[in-house]
Design a protein around this motif. Structure first.
Motif, PDB file in Angstrom:
ATOM      1  N   SER A  30       0.840  -1.151   0.053  1.00  0.00           N
ATOM      2  CA  SER A  30       0.138   0.207   0.073  1.00  0.00           C
ATOM      3  C   SER A  30       0.675   1.266  -0.002  1.00  0.00           C
ATOM      4  O   SER A  30       1.730   1.583   1.095  1.00  0.00           O
ATOM      5  CB  SER A  30      -1.114  -0.009   1.185  1.00  0.00           C
ATOM      6  OG  SER A  30      -1.484   1.474   1.089  1.00  0.00           O
ATOM      7  N   GLY A 106      -4.883  -5.795  -1.421  1.00  0.00           N
ATOM      8  CA  GLY A 106      -5.286  -6.770  -0.895  1.00  0.00           C
ATOM      9  C   GLY A 106      -5.322  -6.835   0.737  1.00  0.00           C
ATOM     10  O   GLY A 106      -5.089  -5.490   1.103  1.00  0.00           O
ATOM     11  N   TYR A 107      -5.760  -7.625   1.171  1.00  0.00           N
ATOM     12  CA  TYR A 107      -5.963  -7.788   2.753  1.00  0.00           C
ATOM     13  C   TYR A 107      -4.636  -7.695   3.536  1.00  0.00           C
ATOM     14  O   TYR A 107      -4.672  -6.943   4.692  1.00  0.00           O
ATOM     15  CB  TYR A 107      -6.469  -9.062   3.190  1.00  0.00           C
ATOM     16  CG  TYR A 107      -6.698  -9.456   4.678  1.00  0.00           C
ATOM     17  CD1 TYR A 107      -7.727  -8.448   5.396  1.00  0.00           C
ATOM     18  CD2 TYR A 107      -6.053 -10.437   5.121  1.00  0.00           C
ATOM     19  CE1 TYR A 107      -7.625  -9.017   6.745  1.00  0.00           C
ATOM     20  CE2 TYR A 107      -6.136 -10.778   6.475  1.00  0.00           C
ATOM     21  CZ  TYR A 107      -7.106 -10.000   7.207  1.00  0.00           C
ATOM     22  OH  TYR A 107      -7.091 -10.245   8.729  1.00  0.00           O
ATOM     23  N   ILE A 108      -3.506  -8.020   2.816  1.00  0.00           N
ATOM     24  CA  ILE A 108      -2.003  -7.941   3.628  1.00  0.00           C
ATOM     25  C   ILE A 108      -1.642  -6.567   3.169  1.00  0.00           C
ATOM     26  O   ILE A 108      -1.252  -6.339   1.762  1.00  0.00           O
ATOM     27  CB  ILE A 108      -1.355  -9.230   3.102  1.00  0.00           C
ATOM     28  CG1 ILE A 108      -1.781 -10.423   3.605  1.00  0.00           C
ATOM     29  CG2 ILE A 108       0.179  -8.933   3.672  1.00  0.00           C
ATOM     30  CD1 ILE A 108      -1.081 -11.585   3.337  1.00  0.00           C
ATOM     31  N   THR A 109      -1.235  -5.843   4.106  1.00  0.00           N
ATOM     32  CA  THR A 109      -0.531  -4.448   3.545  1.00  0.00           C
ATOM     33  C   THR A 109       0.853  -4.654   3.379  1.00  0.00           C
ATOM     34  O   THR A 109       1.687  -3.663   2.836  1.00  0.00           O
ATOM     35  CB  THR A 109      -0.976  -3.528   4.678  1.00  0.00           C
ATOM     36  OG1 THR A 109      -2.385  -3.360   4.859  1.00  0.00           O
ATOM     37  CG2 THR A 109      -0.423  -1.947   4.558  1.00  0.00           C
ATOM     38  N   ASP A 120       2.895 -10.835   8.641  1.00  0.00           N
ATOM     39  CA  ASP A 120       2.081 -10.069   7.636  1.00  0.00           C
ATOM     40  C   ASP A 120       1.167  -9.197   8.382  1.00  0.00           C
ATOM     41  O   ASP A 120       0.873  -9.356   9.510  1.00  0.00           O
ATOM     42  CB  ASP A 120       0.979 -11.103   7.182  1.00  0.00           C
ATOM     43  CG  ASP A 120       1.460 -12.004   6.038  1.00  0.00           C
ATOM     44  OD1 ASP A 120       2.647 -11.719   5.342  1.00  0.00           O
ATOM     45  OD2 ASP A 120       1.035 -13.294   5.645  1.00  0.00           O
ATOM     46  N   THR A 122      -2.116  -6.943   8.596  1.00  0.00           N
ATOM     47  CA  THR A 122      -3.198  -7.028   7.762  1.00  0.00           C
ATOM     48  C   THR A 122      -4.189  -6.011   8.168  1.00  0.00           C
ATOM     49  O   THR A 122      -3.842  -5.391   9.247  1.00  0.00           O
ATOM     50  CB  THR A 122      -3.836  -8.309   8.249  1.00  0.00           C
ATOM     51  OG1 THR A 122      -4.160  -8.254   9.546  1.00  0.00           O
ATOM     52  CG2 THR A 122      -2.950  -9.651   7.806  1.00  0.00           C
ATOM     53  N   GLU A 123      -4.935  -5.695   7.380  1.00  0.00           N
ATOM     54  CA  GLU A 123      -6.029  -4.623   7.673  1.00  0.00           C
ATOM     55  C   GLU A 123      -7.262  -4.778   6.857  1.00  0.00           C
ATOM     56  O   GLU A 123      -7.415  -5.009   5.680  1.00  0.00           O
ATOM     57  CB  GLU A 123      -5.480  -3.210   7.148  1.00  0.00           C
ATOM     58  CG  GLU A 123      -6.402  -2.064   7.644  1.00  0.00           C
ATOM     59  CD  GLU A 123      -5.915  -0.780   7.405  1.00  0.00           C
ATOM     60  OE1 GLU A 123      -6.035   0.260   8.170  1.00  0.00           O
ATOM     61  OE2 GLU A 123      -4.650  -0.679   6.694  1.00  0.00           O
ATOM     62  N   ALA A 124      -8.348  -5.070   7.819  1.00  0.00           N
ATOM     63  CA  ALA A 124      -9.738  -5.379   7.184  1.00  0.00           C
ATOM     64  C   ALA A 124     -10.340  -4.317   6.637  1.00  0.00           C
ATOM     65  O   ALA A 124      -9.792  -3.057   6.897  1.00  0.00           O
ATOM     66  CB  ALA A 124     -10.567  -6.145   8.188  1.00  0.00           C
ATOM     67  N   THR A 126     -12.690  -1.253   3.961  1.00  0.00           N
ATOM     68  CA  THR A 126     -12.220  -0.516   2.918  1.00  0.00           C
ATOM     69  C   THR A 126     -11.413   0.543   3.368  1.00  0.00           C
ATOM     70  O   THR A 126     -10.745   1.332   2.589  1.00  0.00           O
ATOM     71  CB  THR A 126     -13.494  -0.303   2.052  1.00  0.00           C
ATOM     72  OG1 THR A 126     -14.432   0.402   2.679  1.00  0.00           O
ATOM     73  CG2 THR A 126     -14.153  -1.401   1.297  1.00  0.00           C
ATOM     74  N   LYS A 128      -8.561   2.485   4.907  1.00  0.00           N
ATOM     75  CA  LYS A 128      -7.346   1.703   5.434  1.00  0.00           C
ATOM     76  C   LYS A 128      -6.611   2.923   5.774  1.00  0.00           C
ATOM     77  O   LYS A 128      -6.564   4.163   5.317  1.00  0.00           O
ATOM     78  CB  LYS A 128      -6.598   1.568   4.111  1.00  0.00           C
ATOM     79  CG  LYS A 128      -7.092   0.457   3.214  1.00  0.00           C
ATOM     80  CD  LYS A 128      -7.275  -0.740   3.884  1.00  0.00           C
ATOM     81  CE  LYS A 128      -8.049  -2.026   2.881  1.00  0.00           C
ATOM     82  NZ  LYS A 128      -8.147  -3.443   3.624  1.00  0.00           N
TER      83      LYS A 128
END
Length: 297
Positions: A30, A106-109, A120, A122-124, A126, A128
């Motif tokens: 990201s 994706g889910y993994i930043t 990993d 991660t961020e759930a 939309t 961010k």
């Protein structure tokens, strides 16, 4: 959002598992998450992770010097509201460490591949808001440079808390959550602290008596120390559940207060909510469910 106790547990876990490990690969998918332009991710490769620590709500992975650079680097991240960390122990297959294994958006930043494990970030959702910084000194991170005192530091005193509370007239919950005033406390633990201290979340911070300030100070220490004790020694995958299970009023809307048996109530805002017990905290009165709430007459 992870707060001080979970981040203490997380930093302790990562330090025990990874200190001395060599970073073999790194990918940040990201562009919005990475807040620094230099140093680059490539400059982390081949470095040994010296230790993992916490500052406020930031986790700091401190790497040693490389073969071409005698200065260490810090990989610092703030998990924000919906971020977390997934840890994979043992030797990870090479194809799962390579940058090609991830796709932007994706889910993994971010992914960090060590010689004996993988992380990993991660961020759930939309929205961010995770933040990652690659810096030579931790003080270069703006959020760290402006942090208030750590509430569990030996030099944090009731007199210091009193001075913070008296600076201006503000809702006491907001003061507890303000990282520039006190570092590490967020929405969940401020609810728990105020419940134990028997204070309304909307009480003016500069109106507390000496006795109330002392009670609040003791409640801060008690709630955070208990939560840290519960988080310590647990792997990253178990820290969220440990936090939820320890809550007395936060996220317990509609349930019975464990102290008095009254029903736990909620005040909802646009992006968060708070929970409180009317009998324990507001003299039995309900708080209006709006941002600038006052006690209902």
């Amino acid at each position: 959002m992870p707060e001080l106790p979970e981040l203490v547990g997380l930093s302790q876990f990562l330090n025990a598992e990874l200190a001395g490990s060599v970073l073999e690969s790194v990918q940040i998918t990201s562009f919005t998450a990475l807040k620094t332009a230099a140093p680059s991710e490539r400059e982390l490769l081949g470095r040994v992770l010296k230790d993992v620590s916490r500052q406020g709500k930031f986790i700091d992975l401190r790497f040693g010097p490389s073969t071409t650079d005698d200065v260490g680097l810090h990989f610092i991240f703030h998990l924000a509201k919906a971020g977390w960390l997934r840890f994979s122990a043992g030797v990870v297959p090479a194809e799962q460490k390579r940058p090609a294994a991830l796709k932007p958006g994706g889910y993994i930043t971010a992914r960090l591949g060590f010689d004996n494990a993988r992380i990993d970030l991660t961020e759930a959702g939309t929205r961010k808001s995770m933040a990652i910084y690659l810096v030579r000194e931790a003080s270069e991170v703006p959020g760290i440079a402006t942090l208030g005192p750590d509430p569990l530091a030996e030099d944090f005193t009731v007199e210091q808390l009193s001075e913070i509370l008296s600076r201006k007239r503000a809702q006491i919950k907001g003061v507890l959550r303000d990282q520039r005033q006190i570092a590490g406390i967020g929405n969940a633990y401020s609810d728990e602290i105020l419940h134990l201290a028997r204070l309304s979340p909307f009480a003016p911070s500069n109106s507390l008596s000496e006795e109330q300030v002392q009670t609040l100070f003791d409640s801060i220490r008690s709630i955070l120390q208990q939560a840290i004790a519960q988080a310590s020694g647990k792997p990253a995958s178990e820290l969220k559940d440990a936090k939820r299970s320890s809550m007395r009023v936060h996220t317990r809307t509609g349930e019975a207060c464990p102290v008095c048996g009254d029903t736990v109530h909620e005040v909802a805002f646009a992006d968060r909510s708070l929970q409180y017990c009317p009998s324990c905290q507001t003299g039995g009165k309900l708080l209006a469910d709006r941002r600038m709430s006052r006690l209902l007459k």
